[in-house]
Design a protein around this motif. Structure first.
Motif, mmCIF file in Angstrom:
data_model
loop_
_atom_site.group_PDB
_atom_site.id
_atom_site.type_symbol
_atom_site.label_atom_id
_atom_site.label_comp_id
_atom_site.label_asym_id
_atom_site.label_seq_id
_atom_site.Cartn_x
_atom_site.Cartn_y
_atom_site.Cartn_z
ATOM 1 N N GLY A 18 0.791 -1.218 0.000
ATOM 2 C CA GLY A 18 0.000 0.000 0.000
ATOM 3 C C GLY A 18 0.822 1.267 0.000
ATOM 4 N N SER A 19 2.095 1.163 0.402
ATOM 5 C CA SER A 19 2.960 2.343 0.358
ATOM 6 C C SER A 19 3.390 2.674 -1.068
ATOM 7 C CB SER A 19 4.214 2.108 1.221
ATOM 8 O OG SER A 19 5.071 1.126 0.643
ATOM 9 N N ILE A 28 -5.323 -5.516 -3.252
ATOM 10 C CA ILE A 28 -4.080 -5.987 -2.629
ATOM 11 C C ILE A 28 -4.371 -7.191 -1.735
ATOM 12 C CG2 ILE A 28 -2.275 -5.386 -0.965
ATOM 13 C CD1 ILE A 28 -2.440 -2.502 -2.050
ATOM 14 N N SER A 29 -5.448 -7.102 -0.944
ATOM 15 C CA SER A 29 -5.823 -8.229 -0.073
ATOM 16 C C SER A 29 -6.162 -9.469 -0.888
ATOM 17 C CB SER A 29 -7.015 -7.830 0.812
ATOM 18 O OG SER A 29 -6.662 -6.815 1.716
ATOM 19 N N VAL A 55 2.319 -5.987 -9.420
ATOM 20 C CA VAL A 55 3.019 -7.272 -9.533
ATOM 21 C C VAL A 55 4.471 -7.129 -9.099
ATOM 22 C CG1 VAL A 55 3.675 -9.132 -11.080
ATOM 23 C CG2 VAL A 55 1.476 -7.990 -11.379
ATOM 24 N N LYS A 56 5.138 -6.092 -9.561
ATOM 25 C CA LYS A 56 6.543 -5.887 -9.217
ATOM 26 C C LYS A 56 6.713 -5.645 -7.724
ATOM 27 C CE LYS A 56 9.035 -3.320 -11.972
ATOM 28 N NZ LYS A 56 9.453 -2.154 -12.801
ATOM 29 N N THR A 57 5.745 -4.987 -7.096
ATOM 30 C CA THR A 57 5.824 -4.720 -5.657
ATOM 31 C C THR A 57 5.659 -6.008 -4.863
ATOM 32 O OG1 THR A 57 4.905 -2.508 -6.027
ATOM 33 C CG2 THR A 57 4.866 -3.356 -3.779
ATOM 34 N N VAL A 58 4.700 -6.846 -5.255
ATOM 35 C CA VAL A 58 4.512 -8.141 -4.595
ATOM 36 C C VAL A 58 5.785 -8.972 -4.695
ATOM 37 C CG1 VAL A 58 3.259 -10.332 -4.706
ATOM 38 C CG2 VAL A 58 2.009 -8.181 -4.902
ATOM 39 N N SER A 192 7.535 8.656 -2.507
ATOM 40 C CA SER A 192 6.972 7.361 -2.144
ATOM 41 C C SER A 192 7.946 6.240 -2.480
ATOM 42 C CB SER A 192 5.647 7.141 -2.895
ATOM 43 O OG SER A 192 5.862 7.188 -4.281
ATOM 44 N N ALA A 193 7.684 5.090 -1.903
ATOM 45 C CA ALA A 193 8.537 3.931 -2.132
ATOM 46 C C ALA A 193 8.342 3.408 -3.557
ATOM 47 C CB ALA A 193 8.212 2.850 -1.115
#
Length: 322
Positions: A18-19, A28-29, A55-58, A192-193
Motif C-alpha cells: 500500500g505504500s 491488494i488483499s 506485480v513488481k511490488t509483490v 513514495s517507495a
C-alpha cells in the motif's frame, strides 16, 4: 505456520504494498489471498492504473526469483518455457530454462500474444511443470503467475481461451483511483517507495508453510454444500452458456480457506466465501445470446446466482456452531 502471528506478517506485507500502490486495498488483499491459496491472478484493466507496478511490488516483498515476460504477437512457446540447445563440442542437447522457470512471473499484456504462445502456460498453471521436447521439468516452488491484460476492444488484443481463463484463480480490475487517491498519488510522487527500494519481508519457505497451513483450514459440510449448489445452479442458469466448472468450485474452496487464514482463523465462515466469490467465479461464467441481450455482466450474473441461496450457518469448528 501459526495462524496467530501469520496475519501480522501478512499485514506488514499488505501495508508495504500500500505504500507503493495507492487506493487499491481490496485488490491488494485479494492478491495476498491468491498467493496463500497457491493460485494465479489475472489483472484486467486499462493501461496506466498500476497493474504492472502491483506485480513488481509483490515480487519485491517476497524473497523469491522474479521474471517478467512481455507478451507480443511474435512470441513463441520456447521463448516462455525454454528450449533444448545443441552444443557441438559435447554432441548433446541441453535444456536452457525460459523466464517461466521462476517463483513469481509477470506475464505482461498476455492477450497480445498468439494462442500458440498462450498455450505454453496451460501446463505450468495447472500442474506446476513444463514439457519441452518430450521431457518434463518442474517449476520452482512456490510458483505464482500474475498476468495483465488490456480490455478486448483495445487494438492488438485477442480473447483468452476459456480453458486458460479457468486456470486463473482470480480475475480482478484495479480501476481508476478516486479523486482523493489520485491526489495522494500526486502528493507522494518523488517521495513514495518504489519496488526497487523495498526489502523482502517474506521468504519463499515461509510462503510455502503458510500455503500448507491455509490448505488445512476447516470447512464445514454446510459451506461445502453451499458452494457446490451455487456451482450447479450456474450450469442451469438462463442466459449462461458455460457455468462454473469443478475446477472453479475447488478454486472458490481454496480461496475461502486462504481468506480465513489471512484473518487468523482456522475455519471458514460464509463471509469468506462471499468475499472471494466474484473475483473467483465471474470469469468462469460465459453468457449466451440471451444473457448478452439482457445486458447482464458476469459479475451481475454471479450476484444473481448467489442471491438464490441462503447462506449456511456459521460454524467455527467441526461439530459446533456460532
Amino acid at each position: 505456520m501459526d495462524p496467530e502471528w501469520a496475519p501480522d506478517l501478512l499485514g506488514k506485507v499488505r501495508s508495504r504494498i500500500g505504500s507503493v500502490i495507492v487506493g487499491h486495498e481490496e485488490q491488494i488483499s485479494l492478491t495476498m489471498i491468491a498467493l496463500l491459496a497457491g493460485g494465479h491472478v489475472l489483472l484486467e484493466d486499462v493501461p496506466g492504473v498500476g497493474k504492472t507496478m502491483l506485480v513488481k511490488t509483490v515480487a519485491a516483498l517476497i524473497g523469491c526469483e522474479f521474471n517478467r515476460i512481455q507478451f507480443t504477437y511474435d512470441l513463441m512457446p520456447g521463448d516462455i518455457t525454454g528450449a533444448s540447445v545443441y552444443y557441438p563440442h559435447s554432441g548433446e542437447f541441453v535444456f536452457r530454462p525460459g523466464p517461466l522457470m521462476a517463483n513469481i512471473v509477470l506475464a505482461d499484456e498476455i492477450n497480445r500474444a498468439s494462442p500458440r504462445a498462450q498455450s505454453a502456460l496451460l501446463e505450468a498453471m495447472e500442474e506446476g511443470r513444463v514439457t519441452v521436447d518430450g521431457r518434463t521439468y518442474p517449476l520452482p516452488a512456490p510458483f505464482f503467475l500474475l498476468a495483465t491484460q488490456n480490455p478486448y476492444e483495445y487494438e492488438g488484443t485477442s480473447r483468452l481461451p476459456e480453458a486458460q481463463l479457468d486456470r486463473f484463480l482470480m480475475r480482478m480490475s484495479l480501476g481508476y483511483p478516486d479523486m482523493e487517491g489520485e491526489m495522494a498519488l500526486l502528493e507522494r510522487r518523488g517521495g513514495s517507495a518504489t519496488p526497487d527500494s523495498l526489502k523482502p519481508l517474506l521468504a519463499g519457505s515461509e510462503l510455502i508453510a503458510m500455503q500448507q497451513a491455509a490448505a488445512r483450514v476447516f470447512v464445514d459440510d454446510s459451506i461445502k454444500r453451499y458452494m457446490v449448489s451455487v456451482a450447479d445452479a450456474s450450469r442451469r442458469q438462463r442466459g449462461v452458456a458455460l457455468g462454473i466448472s469443478p475446477r472453479g468450485t475447488l478454486a472458490w474452496y481454496r480461496a475461502s480457506q486462504a481468506s480465513a487464514y489471512m484473518d487468523g482463523r482456522m475455519y471458514v465462515i460464509p463471509d469468506d466465501c462471499l468475499r472471494v466469490a466474484v473475483p473467483v467465479l465471474a470469469h468462469r461464467i460465459h453468457m449466451n445470446h440471451e444473457g448478452r441481450a439482457a445486458g447482464l455482466t458476469q459479475r451481475e450474473m454471479v450476484d444473481a446466482i448467489l442471491a438464490q441461496f441462503e447462506l449456511p450457518r456459521q460454524r467455527s469448528r467441526k461439530g459446533g456452531s456460532r
